[in-house]
Motif scaffolding. Structure first.
Motif, PDB file in Angstrom:
ATOM      1  N   TYR A  84      39.464  -0.476  -3.072  1.00 18.77           N
ATOM      2  CA  TYR A  84      38.838  -0.222  -1.772  1.00 18.77           C
ATOM      3  C   TYR A  84      38.697   1.260  -1.451  1.00 18.77           C
ATOM      4  O   TYR A  84      37.795   1.674  -0.732  1.00 18.77           O
ATOM      5  N   ASN A  85      39.597   2.069  -1.956  1.00 21.91           N
ATOM      6  CA  ASN A  85      39.632   3.488  -1.596  1.00 21.91           C
ATOM      7  C   ASN A  85      39.230   4.380  -2.767  1.00 21.91           C
ATOM      8  O   ASN A  85      39.694   5.508  -2.872  1.00 21.91           O
ATOM      9  N   ASP A  86      38.346   3.891  -3.630  1.00 21.46           N
ATOM     10  CA  ASP A  86      37.847   4.667  -4.763  1.00 21.46           C
ATOM     11  C   ASP A  86      37.167   5.927  -4.225  1.00 21.46           C
ATOM     12  O   ASP A  86      36.222   5.830  -3.431  1.00 21.46           O
ATOM     13  N   PRO A  87      37.627   7.106  -4.635  1.00 16.79           N
ATOM     14  CA  PRO A  87      37.021   8.332  -4.104  1.00 16.79           C
ATOM     15  C   PRO A  87      35.535   8.481  -4.453  1.00 16.79           C
ATOM     16  O   PRO A  87      34.786   9.118  -3.713  1.00 16.79           O
ATOM     17  N   ALA A 142      33.764   6.665  -1.600  1.00 16.73           N
ATOM     18  CA  ALA A 142      33.935   7.385  -0.324  1.00 16.73           C
ATOM     19  C   ALA A 142      33.577   6.514   0.884  1.00 16.73           C
ATOM     20  O   ALA A 142      32.831   6.928   1.773  1.00 16.73           O
ATOM     21  N   ASP A 169      33.935   4.946   4.380  1.00 18.37           N
ATOM     22  CA  ASP A 169      34.589   5.201   5.663  1.00 18.37           C
ATOM     23  C   ASP A 169      34.893   3.839   6.277  1.00 18.37           C
ATOM     24  O   ASP A 169      34.006   3.189   6.833  1.00 18.37           O
ATOM     25  N   TRP A 170      36.124   3.395   6.177  1.00 15.57           N
ATOM     26  CA  TRP A 170      36.524   2.075   6.666  1.00 15.57           C
ATOM     27  C   TRP A 170      36.670   2.044   8.184  1.00 15.57           C
ATOM     28  O   TRP A 170      36.966   0.999   8.756  1.00 15.57           O
ATOM     29  N   GLU A 226      44.378   4.882   7.819  1.00 12.40           N
ATOM     30  CA  GLU A 226      45.057   4.389   6.613  1.00 12.40           C
ATOM     31  C   GLU A 226      46.354   3.648   6.966  1.00 12.40           C
ATOM     32  O   GLU A 226      46.671   2.627   6.365  1.00 12.40           O
ATOM     33  N   LEU A 274      45.973  -0.119   7.789  1.00  8.83           N
ATOM     34  CA  LEU A 274      45.437  -1.032   6.779  1.00  8.83           C
ATOM     35  C   LEU A 274      46.485  -2.018   6.271  1.00  8.83           C
ATOM     36  O   LEU A 274      47.643  -1.663   6.053  1.00  8.83           O
ATOM     37  N   GLN A 300      45.352  -3.960  -3.924  1.00  9.12           N
ATOM     38  CA  GLN A 300      45.891  -2.608  -4.125  1.00  9.12           C
ATOM     39  C   GLN A 300      45.876  -2.217  -5.600  1.00  9.12           C
ATOM     40  O   GLN A 300      45.955  -1.038  -5.929  1.00  9.12           O
TER      41      GLN A 300
END
Length: 182
Positions: free
Chosen positions: A148-151, A154, A156-157, A161, A164, A171
């Motif tokens: 979900y947080n792959d740079p 990018a 914007d959720w 953080e 979450l 994860q």
């Protein structure tokens, strides 16, 4: 129903016609003929799924691979979510690009995510009931996912953080670069 194609070819935001009156409202949430006209082809939905989640829950980014790939038509029955699609089609000019749509019980919008995309959402309200139609049956052996947080994505959720709530499985999903092909 109004269909708006997103920046990712094949993904559509659908805005149903809502008819309010003194008792509440009425809307046609799905009509196979109108849906096919809106997205430009027929989709044979075979499975409906529903989830209940609390604020901060991220579900995704998931997809089904190969012959078990799934297109999804998603909506929120209660609450509000940020819905996310990621183009995983290897020859697509938008490969690795992201589309986000705010779905809520108020706006009644639906999001069509075709085969070849990872999909996920985060709950922005205190609770949410999420509903989706799939055009193929779930197959555990064909599961795929992207962290979900792959740079590189990018995303914007729209939530901090620390708020979450993410399953252990989600994860441990790979980054896009290491993800299994669709």
């Amino acid at each position: 129903m109004k269909a708006i194609e997103t920046t990712l070819k094949g993904c559509f935001v659908l805005e149903p016609t809502v008819i309010p009156d003194g008792r509440g409202y009425f809307m046609e949430s799905f009509n196979k003929r109108k849906f096919a006209d809106a997205v430009g082809h027929e989709v044979d939905f075979v499975q409906d799924n529903q989830s209940f989640s609390t604020r901060g829950v991220i579900r995704g980014l998931h997809y089904q691979r190969g012959e078990h790939a799934q297109a999804k038509l998603v909506r929120v029955l209660h609450g509000e979510v940020l819905d996310v699609a990621v183009d995983l089609r290897p020859n697509s000019p938008t490969y690795g690009k992201v589309e986000t749509v705010l779905l809520s019980e108020e706006n009644q919008k639906q999001f069509f995510v075709p085969r070849g995309f990872a999909h996920g959402f985060v709950v922005l309200s205190e609770t949410a009931v999420f509903f989706y139609k799939c055009d193929n049956y779930y197959n555990k052996a064909s599961e795929g996912g992207v962290f979900y947080n792959d740079p590189d994505l990018a995303i914007d959720w729209q939530i901090t953080e620390k708020e979450l709530i993410i399953s252990e499985k989600d994860q441990n999903l790979p980054f896009l670069k290491e993800a299994l092909p669709v």
